[in-house]
Design a protein around this motif. Sequence first.
Motif, PDB file in Angstrom:
ATOM      1  N   SER A   4       0.830  -1.201   0.000  1.00 18.84           N
ATOM      2  CA  SER A   4       0.000   0.000   0.000  1.00 18.84           C
ATOM      3  C   SER A   4       0.867   1.253   0.000  1.00 18.84           C
ATOM      4  O   SER A   4       2.092   1.181   0.065  1.00 18.84           O
ATOM      5  CB  SER A   4      -0.935  -0.020   1.224  1.00 18.84           C
ATOM      6  OG  SER A   4      -1.809  -1.127   1.172  1.00 18.84           O
ATOM      7  N   CYS A  29      -1.136   9.388  -6.085  1.00 16.24           N
ATOM      8  CA  CYS A  29      -2.236   8.465  -5.787  1.00 16.24           C
ATOM      9  C   CYS A  29      -2.754   7.801  -7.060  1.00 16.24           C
ATOM     10  O   CYS A  29      -3.058   6.595  -7.064  1.00 16.24           O
ATOM     11  CB  CYS A  29      -3.378   9.213  -5.098  1.00 16.24           C
ATOM     12  SG  CYS A  29      -3.018   9.731  -3.400  1.00 16.24           S
ATOM     13  N   GLU A  30      -2.864   8.573  -8.140  1.00 20.00           N
ATOM     14  CA  GLU A  30      -3.339   8.019  -9.407  1.00 20.00           C
ATOM     15  C   GLU A  30      -2.358   6.978  -9.947  1.00 20.00           C
ATOM     16  O   GLU A  30      -2.760   5.920 -10.443  1.00 20.00           O
ATOM     17  CB  GLU A  30      -3.551   9.145 -10.409  1.00 20.00           C
ATOM     18  CG  GLU A  30      -4.724  10.056 -10.057  1.00 20.00           C
ATOM     19  CD  GLU A  30      -4.744  11.336 -10.881  1.00 20.00           C
ATOM     20  OE1 GLU A  30      -3.887  11.483 -11.775  1.00 20.00           O
ATOM     21  OE2 GLU A  30      -5.624  12.176 -10.631  1.00 20.00           O
ATOM     22  N   ASP A  33      -2.732   3.833  -7.814  1.00 29.09           N
ATOM     23  CA  ASP A  33      -3.951   3.083  -8.129  1.00 29.09           C
ATOM     24  C   ASP A  33      -3.808   2.315  -9.437  1.00 29.09           C
ATOM     25  O   ASP A  33      -4.151   1.130  -9.508  1.00 29.09           O
ATOM     26  CB  ASP A  33      -5.131   4.054  -8.214  1.00 29.09           C
ATOM     27  CG  ASP A  33      -6.438   3.346  -8.536  1.00 29.09           C
ATOM     28  OD1 ASP A  33      -6.914   2.563  -7.687  1.00 29.09           O
ATOM     29  OD2 ASP A  33      -6.979   3.563  -9.647  1.00 29.09           O
ATOM     30  N   THR A  67      -9.504   7.648  -8.712  1.00 35.20           N
ATOM     31  CA  THR A  67      -8.979   6.277  -8.730  1.00 35.20           C
ATOM     32  C   THR A  67     -10.123   5.301  -8.966  1.00 35.20           C
ATOM     33  O   THR A  67     -11.298   5.657  -8.910  1.00 35.20           O
ATOM     34  CB  THR A  67      -8.277   5.939  -7.406  1.00 35.20           C
ATOM     35  OG1 THR A  67      -9.215   6.075  -6.326  1.00 35.20           O
ATOM     36  CG2 THR A  67      -7.079   6.849  -7.165  1.00 35.20           C
ATOM     37  N   GLN A  69      -9.661   1.415  -8.025  1.00 27.81           N
ATOM     38  CA  GLN A  69      -9.650   0.147  -7.316  1.00 27.81           C
ATOM     39  C   GLN A  69      -9.045   0.175  -5.923  1.00 27.81           C
ATOM     40  O   GLN A  69      -9.424  -0.640  -5.078  1.00 27.81           O
ATOM     41  CB  GLN A  69      -8.909  -0.893  -8.154  1.00 27.81           C
ATOM     42  CG  GLN A  69      -7.469  -0.507  -8.496  1.00 27.81           C
ATOM     43  CD  GLN A  69      -6.818  -1.497  -9.443  1.00 27.81           C
ATOM     44  OE1 GLN A  69      -7.389  -2.514  -9.786  1.00 27.81           O
ATOM     45  NE2 GLN A  69      -5.595  -1.196  -9.862  1.00 27.81           N
ATOM     46  N   ALA A  70      -8.104   1.052  -5.654  1.00 23.93           N
ATOM     47  CA  ALA A  70      -7.435   1.039  -4.352  1.00 23.93           C
ATOM     48  C   ALA A  70      -8.432   1.298  -3.230  1.00 23.93           C
ATOM     49  O   ALA A  70      -9.327   2.137  -3.350  1.00 23.93           O
ATOM     50  CB  ALA A  70      -6.332   2.093  -4.312  1.00 23.93           C
ATOM     51  N   ARG A 101     -15.137   1.619  -0.030  1.00 23.18           N
ATOM     52  CA  ARG A 101     -13.684   1.399  -0.075  1.00 23.18           C
ATOM     53  C   ARG A 101     -12.977   1.850   1.191  1.00 23.18           C
ATOM     54  O   ARG A 101     -11.751   1.753   1.288  1.00 23.18           O
ATOM     55  CB  ARG A 101     -13.069   2.133  -1.274  1.00 23.18           C
ATOM     56  CG  ARG A 101     -13.378   1.497  -2.616  1.00 23.18           C
ATOM     57  CD  ARG A 101     -12.393   1.967  -3.673  1.00 23.18           C
ATOM     58  NE  ARG A 101     -12.857   3.144  -4.393  1.00 23.18           N
ATOM     59  CZ  ARG A 101     -12.059   3.908  -5.144  1.00 23.18           C
ATOM     60  NH1 ARG A 101     -10.772   3.640  -5.240  1.00 23.18           N
ATOM     61  NH2 ARG A 101     -12.550   4.950  -5.784  1.00 23.18           N
TER      62      ARG A 101
END
Length: 345
Positions: A4, A29-30, A33, A67, A69-70, A101
């Motif tokens: 992570s 972050c992008e 992800d 994003t 999926q994360a 999520r």
Amino acid sequence: MKLSLFIHMERTTPDEPQEQLYEQMMELCEIADRGGVHTIWTGEHHGMNFTIAPNPFINLVDIAHRTRQARLGTGTVIAPFHHPVRLAGEAAMTDLITDGRLELGIARGAYSYEYERLMPGLTAWEAGQRMRELIPAVKKLWQGDYAHQGEYWSFPSTTSAPQPKQQPHPPIWVAARDPNSHEFAVKNGCNVQVTPLHQGEEEIVRLVTCFKDACREYAPPQPLKIMLLQHGYVAEDEADAQQAAQELNRFYHYFGAWFKNERPVSQGLIKPLSDEEMAANSYYNAEMMRNNLAIGTADEVVARLKKYEQMGYAEFALWIDSGMSFARKKASLERFIRHVMPEFH
């Protein structure tokens, strides 16, 4: 072991525009992800331009829209700064907006600087007691029609509005260091997050042993997990790794100065540390950072993380905030995704 990312805005000088730092954070972050990281974690801090993160839920909602999926975690909410009814509702709303999520990390807090400003007179011990009262109350509020008469909060029958998408509730993580905190987390069905900072393998082993001992003693009905949060840098070569160690050494000197809360602060930044001051502080040094943190070539980082996996850690969060340039953080993250993560699929 799941891999992570832990991230928020960080700076030591006013030269870096906050808007730019935020967009750089979002870009990282992008990238994370798209690369398949398990969770993106972001924290809560107040009045400190060293660690700009006043409300993790706001950041997580924005990250959710950028994003796919994360999972999205608070790393962490500072317990004493939140009323149970408010935290239950805000966390549940975040879980709804992010389509289930949310991972809810909660801690007592670490900086006396923040305690002085938000709750004057608060001690670390009382902050921990407030966390122990807060977490069970939030879980009951998600169930609904819950009245509370406690040492720190009291309220009549109340139901969280809204209620979370995940049932029975989003996973809860407790930031833990001492055995009592591990025991509290396990007895309350919470996962555990540990942050050994710059300390070495002995501390990392001690922390996972505390968790395992608590699980053996209290036998939780559902399996619980422990996550290791640690600074790291995936280097191109040894010279690059040594540079990262120097940069993280500087970061930890600033972190230590904030933690001691003795240095003058202006515009949310402490008085700059000189090279001479940092050299005189033997508690931190670059060699220690190189040896104790997840710094090295991809092969070295893989080998270190495999050891953590064998110890029993279920998740490793790469703490990317470090004071180094955006270009260097981005390059490290891309090497982490390309060369380290495939070894843990």
